[in-house]
Enzyme design. Structure first.
Site, PDB file in Angstrom:
ATOM      1  N   SER A  46      14.407   8.839   1.753  1.00 41.42           N
ATOM      2  CA  SER A  46      13.381   8.315   2.689  1.00 41.42           C
ATOM      3  C   SER A  46      11.898   8.960   2.269  1.00 41.42           C
ATOM      4  O   SER A  46      11.058   8.499   2.466  1.00 41.42           O
ATOM      5  CB  SER A  46      13.775   8.628   3.887  1.00 41.42           C
ATOM      6  OG  SER A  46      15.157   8.311   4.099  1.00 41.42           O
TER       7      SER A  46
ATOM      8  N   HIS B 216      15.676   1.916  -1.138  1.00 44.41           N
ATOM      9  CA  HIS B 216      15.374   2.589   0.054  1.00 44.41           C
ATOM     10  C   HIS B 216      16.152   1.691   1.195  1.00 44.41           C
ATOM     11  O   HIS B 216      15.384   0.682   1.320  1.00 44.41           O
ATOM     12  CB  HIS B 216      14.100   3.045   0.656  1.00 44.41           C
ATOM     13  CG  HIS B 216      14.037   3.686   1.903  1.00 44.41           C
ATOM     14  ND1 HIS B 216      13.091   3.783   2.678  1.00 44.41           N
ATOM     15  CD2 HIS B 216      15.097   4.670   2.458  1.00 44.41           C
ATOM     16  CE1 HIS B 216      13.184   4.468   3.628  1.00 44.41           C
ATOM     17  NE2 HIS B 216      14.457   4.810   3.834  1.00 44.41           N
TER      18      HIS B 216
ATOM     19  N   GLU C  43      13.208  -1.323   0.808  1.00 43.33           N
ATOM     20  CA  GLU C  43      12.038  -0.828  -0.106  1.00 43.33           C
ATOM     21  C   GLU C  43      12.716  -0.538  -1.476  1.00 43.33           C
ATOM     22  O   GLU C  43      13.601   0.423  -1.442  1.00 43.33           O
ATOM     23  CB  GLU C  43      11.289   0.462   0.586  1.00 43.33           C
ATOM     24  CG  GLU C  43      10.518  -0.020   1.742  1.00 43.33           C
ATOM     25  CD  GLU C  43      10.048   1.365   2.544  1.00 43.33           C
ATOM     26  OE1 GLU C  43       8.958   1.047   3.130  1.00 43.33           O
ATOM     27  OE2 GLU C  43      10.672   2.409   2.509  1.00 43.33           O
TER      28      GLU C  43
ATOM     29  N   ASN D 296       7.834   4.298   6.653  1.00 46.55           N
ATOM     30  CA  ASN D 296       7.836   5.431   7.265  1.00 46.55           C
ATOM     31  C   ASN D 296       6.496   6.107   7.355  1.00 46.55           C
ATOM     32  O   ASN D 296       6.162   7.103   8.256  1.00 46.55           O
ATOM     33  CB  ASN D 296       9.140   6.554   6.681  1.00 46.55           C
ATOM     34  CG  ASN D 296      10.323   6.149   7.050  1.00 46.55           C
ATOM     35  OD1 ASN D 296      10.734   5.645   8.315  1.00 46.55           O
ATOM     36  ND2 ASN D 296      11.415   6.683   6.581  1.00 46.55           N
TER      37      ASN D 296
END
Ligand code: COA
Length: 674
Positions: free
Chosen positions: A400, A421, A433, A471
């Site tokens: 991540s 991801h 992702e 994120n």
């Protein structure tokens, strides 16, 4: 676009408008002409069918932003319904929206086995515009029509037949089936528009309104569809249909419909980034997943379910067994919910191997690492994989935050490295992702997108930065929320404001749900590179130090009662915020919900714009889909970048200026906002 062939006493009307036979203006003109030709030839019946993989899948959405062109679709369908020649719709594929409406304007409806029907207009912020909401209740009853039109769900031909919506379900070629049907044509019944739907319970619509409003979370089109169907209980078709049409046209210009159409087209564009142009996906059959925790098991299950052979690798046999159990639990869950047949469940189980020996990965075409978020652990995993796998096999990390180039450092053939991801729970969350390293080859990247498609994910290309696209924006959003706490808001006020905007949860409820440790660990990791001048709020850290980790520990940003997930405000937290603000010498002020939303959104838009400017995302639409599919951003708002455009760059700029004024030295403003 529309061809008419008179064959004996039958008119064959073929619509051929790839890719999905949408009813664009040329098709509408062609159908009007077909009505005339069939009448002139005085045929016994006209059969309308489509070339290609589907019957008409709707109105042409790309025309919706433009002025409506003549002839209008409802008038075309009315001419079909009123024609002296009986019309037979012979449908296949996905018969949606305008396609379903066309079938309903015909006197007879025949469908190939497996055809799916629906009124997906609701998903585009619309109501049907050519009689769908007015004819469907007259065909299958009000309640079934409400289910379809307010959810956009599709039903298959057999179900529609059982509801009385079809005359025949056939196997084989639509034209052959329709010709057979026409040989012994039943007498023509009254057309749908002249029928009266059966009555429903007096409180039916009031109850449905309450239920739908709750479910729609701010999206208005489900209620609009309910309203349009309600007209069929009080108005004749001749009055209800023009009202439906007027509402459809009004909604085309609504911000919600524009946002939902943006999401629709973005979802089709997202899988075609420039970076994979010229790349060819590599054939993947065997996948190794390293790590059998929640994430690894979710990934392994998703891969199995999509038809791949999966080998799970864990550090010892006990962990491998536990991983297998977890995956089998997910399979059993699928069976319980009716998503997986018992036969398929057995096949999935036999396609799974769990081992503690990396040699079991030898035949894999792709390995996905989903172990603890620690650089050294991940590096060791790839060294072990590389020792056993072919040098062409693709290596993917699910990290991540860690820079994938460091993770793969020292491994041969860097063209095969990629980041995949997933989001937790990996078998449910739609977002994937797909992270490109500087060395990733186009073919490997294209394979990532192909895999995403097969796993039914929304694959979005991301370059490398802290937190990738999703994120990184989340982290900016949380940081600004913390600044607002210091400046005078409470967690509840911020959460309420963001729920009011349409998020399923506010930032603090969400942290309590997922656990405060994750963002705590991230802040610690970022500490060495954080500018000492940046404003830093340590309330989250203090809560963690006091072992207030969220719902699981019954206290976090809120407190929770036994057996209850409802957050309750806690004076411990509000007092702590006040103390911290006092200590920092701040005078707390009041904020309206609109101010809170504007500032949090400005920060998201700003970070999204920077991400595009830095080339981490290719386009704004990539950012939008990450937030919609991974972070609960309301689809009917179109994603942060679309929303920013919609409310106007000046308003975003002004809000961002306030953000910067209140927290100097803490934000980099994007070129676009500057
Ligand atoms: N109008 C205009 N273009 C449409 C369209 C429509 N109603 N439906 C699909 N398309 C386009 C897509 O944008 C895509 O274009 P692209 O290849 O340039 O990206 C192409 O048709 C193929 O669509 P796609 O969704 O990728 O194919 P699919 O086979 O996965 O799915 C459908 C086919 C019909 C199920 C799906 O496209 C769909 O749900 N369409 C919308 C239906 C709808 O909402 N109808 C009501 C409109 S009011």
């Amino acid at each position: 676009m529309v061809q008419v062939e008179i064959e004996g006493d039958i008119a064959l009307v073929q619509i051929d408008n790839p890719p999905v036979n949408a009813t664009g203006v040329a098709v509408r003109i062609g159908l009007v002409q077909a009505v005339k030709e069939a009448e002139a030839a005085n045929v016994k019946a006209a059969i309308v069918f489509c070339a290609g993989k589907t019957f008409v899948a709707g109105g042409d959405i790309s025309e919706f932003g433009k002025p409506a062109q003549l002839p209008h679709l409802p008038d075309v369908y009315q001419q079909i319904e009123d024609s002296s020649v009986p019309w037979i719709a012979a449908v296949h594929g996905t018969t949606l929206g305008g396609g379903f409406e066309l079938a309903m304007a015909c006197n007879f409806r025949l469908a190939q086995t497996g055809t799916r029907f629906g009124l997906p207009e609701v998903n585009l912020g619309l109501v049907p515009g050519a009689g769908g909401s007015q004819r469907l209740p007259r065909l299958i009853g009000v309640e079934a029509a409400v289910e379809l039109a307010t959810t956009g769900q599709m039903i298959d031909a057999q179900k529609l037949y059982d509801l009385g919506g079809l005359d025949l379900v056939f196997d084989g070629n639509p034209v052959d089936a329709a010709k057979m049907f026409a040989k012994d044509l039943p007498s023509v019944q009254s057309s749908l528009s002249t029928r009266t739907p059966a009555a429903v319970a007096p409180d039916y619509f009031d109850n449905k309104r309450i239920e739908i409003k709750k479910r729609a979370k701010g999206q208005t089109s489900p209620l609009d569809n309910l309203r349009a169907i309600e007209w069929t209980t009080t108005l004749p078709f001749s009055e209800g249909q023009p009202k439906e049409r007027a509402l459809h046209l009004e909604l085309r210009d609504s911000t919600q419909s524009k946002a939902l159409r943006h999401a629709f087209f973005s979802e089709r564009a997202v899988g075609k980034p420039k970076a994979i142009e010229g790349g060819t996906p590599i054939d993947v059959k065997n996948i190794t997943v390293v790590g059998g925790g929640l994430m690894g098991a979710g990934i392994a299950f998703t891969c199995l379910n999509a038809g791949y052979q999966v080998t799970l690798i864990e550090r010892d046999q006990d962990a491998a067994d536990a991983g297998r159990e977890r995956i089998e639990g997910l399979i059993a869950g699928g069976v319980k919910r009716g998503k997986i047949s018992t036969d398929k469940a057995e096949k999935l189980k036999s396609a799974l191997t769990a081992s503690d020996d990396y040699a079991a990965s030898a035949n894999a075409d792709l390995a996905i690492e989903a172990v603890f978020e620690d650089l050294t652990v991940k590096q060791q995993v790839f060294q072990s994989l590389a020792a056993h796998m072919s040098e062409d096999a693709i290596l993917a990390t699910n990290t991540s935050y860690i820079d994938p180039t460091q993770i793969f450092d020292g491994i041969a053939n860097p063209s095969r490295f990629i980041g995949l991801h997933f989001f937790s729970p990996a078998h449910i969350m739609k977002l994937l992702e797909i992270v490109k390293l500087p060395t990733t080859s186009k073919d490997v990247l294209a394979t990532g997108f192909d895999l995403g498609k097969r796993l039914r994910k929304v694959g979005v290309l991301s370059g490398i930065c802290d937190g990738f696209i999703g994120n990184r924006i989340l982290s900016a959003y949380r940081r600004q929320a913390d600044y607002l706490l210091m400046d005078g808001c409470t967690p509840k006020q911020i959460d309420d404001a963001m729920r009011g905007f349409g998020m399923p949860m506010g930032p603090y409820e969400l942290q309590d749900l997922t656990g405060l440790q994750i963002s705590w660990a991230n802040r610690k990791r970022q500490a060495p590179t954080r500018s000492p001048n940046e404003r830093y709020v340590r309330i989250g850290d203090l809560l963690c130090e006091a072992e207030r980790f969220g719902q699981r520990s019954k206290v976090g940003w809120y407190k929770y009662q036994d057996g209850d997930r409802a957050p309750h405000e806690d004076s411990y937290v509000t007092d702590l915020i006040e103390q911290e603000a006092k200590q920092a010498g701040l005078v707390q002020t009041e904020f309206t919900n609109d101010q809170i939303v504007d500032r949090l959104l400005a920060v998201m838009v700003n970070e999204g714009a920077r991400i595009v400017e830095e080339g981490i995302a290719e386009r704004d639409l990539d950012v939008d889909l990450v937030k919609i599919h991974g972070y609960g951003f309301p689809r009917w708002r179109g994603g942060p970048m679309h929303y920013g455009q919609e409310i106007g760059i000046e308003r975003v700029k002004a809000a961002m200026a306030e953000v910067v004024r209140q927290s100097p030295n803490s934000w980099v403003v994007s070129e676009r906002l500057k």
